[in-house]
Write a protein that holds these residues in place. Sequence first.
Motif: not given
Length: 429
Positions: A71-89
């Motif tokens: 969770a970042d300082r705003n409380g948003d749940l974030l993830t270091l990308r485990p693969e690239g396709t989802a972010g590209c889409v």
Amino acid sequence: MSKNLQAIRGMNDIRPTESPLWRYLEGQVSRLLDTYGYNQVRLPIVEFTELFKRSIGEVTDIVEKEMYTFADRNGDLLTLRPEGTAGCVRAMLEHGLIGGGQVQKVWYNGPMFRHERPQKGRYRQFHQIGVEVFNLAGPDIDAELIILTWRLWGALGLRDAVTLELNTLGTSEARARYRDALVAYLEVRREQLDEDSQRRLTSNPLRILDSKNPDTQALLVDAPKLDEYLDDESREHFEGLKARLTAAGVPFVINTKLVRGLDYYGKTVFEWVTDKLGAQGTVCAGGRYDGLVEQLGGKPAPAVGFAMGVERLVLLLETLELIPAELQRNVDVYLAAFGEPAELAGLALAERLRDTLPSLRLMVNAGGGSFKSQLKKADKSGAELALILGDDELANEQVAVKPLRDDSAQQTMSWNELAAFLAARFELA
């Protein structure tokens, strides 16, 4: 005494002696993709966690056990990308790049993150080069992606070390019918399954086909086969792909147990595998994911892509001793100058050479030193030649050229002759 700082386990430094091979590999890939008309996209390393849950699948090993989520300082749940396709889409949708049937051919590279058990060729921070194509539905583009990887293996000298495995997963409706049949077969044999497969039986049963447990594999011999449930459209697509690969001279084998580890794949799936690296045998893998764009909120759009593991390809090149000779050194010429007047003239001469021969790898001695110490540094640099500039050479506007890697004689030439000599010696345009 304070503990020495170290890198996080499974997250490795690429040392100066290692990076030339990485740059060589990345350069080969980027030049090849340029010739096929693909454009690079640069994507964030961190995304909202929901992106990966919706794309990869909440019951996959990646989402359940391997993602770096916080969770970042705003409380948003974030993830270091485990693969690239989802972010590209996500990027294609966010910037309106695939709406209205726009065709996009893109590629990206960079680090990915999965909390796995580190081992040779598999790390917690690893690097991938990914290629994605949007809004082309036919087997011709599937074939293009595979053919361009085959061309890459040729450029790298790896064709004899890799094998292409192909399969088709059919449409989501076909997979659903097969899933029901497979679960029914395995449910009455649940106790004979390994622990992972028992868990997957209710969450992701197709992944059982990829089990490395020999007892589970023996159990699957008489299990229903996916190709018995394929729809006509998927069969036709797969036959079209095979015909194009055959026409292009790309050899392949059919692996009916190849399912890939991500939920979004359908129809074509493929892997390039090698037996030269032990258990870590997959160096490039991908397939078609026609439903993912709609799954992430866009209008339906066909898509296909692949990713290759940089660490594994580097390891394969090292294992097979396919490192180009020019990568064994990072300096062609070392300029040694003695006394401040010679140093000033040497600096000017070096810059003139760089103007005339931009690809010449030239190192100028820094820090002064005696004749012996400067030549020792020249030898340690890996350079083939030392350019020596002292009082006599300075007075006559000459330079002594001393070979460092063979027994040929030292020679002296004028400053005006030097560029032509070096261009011929190192075959520089």
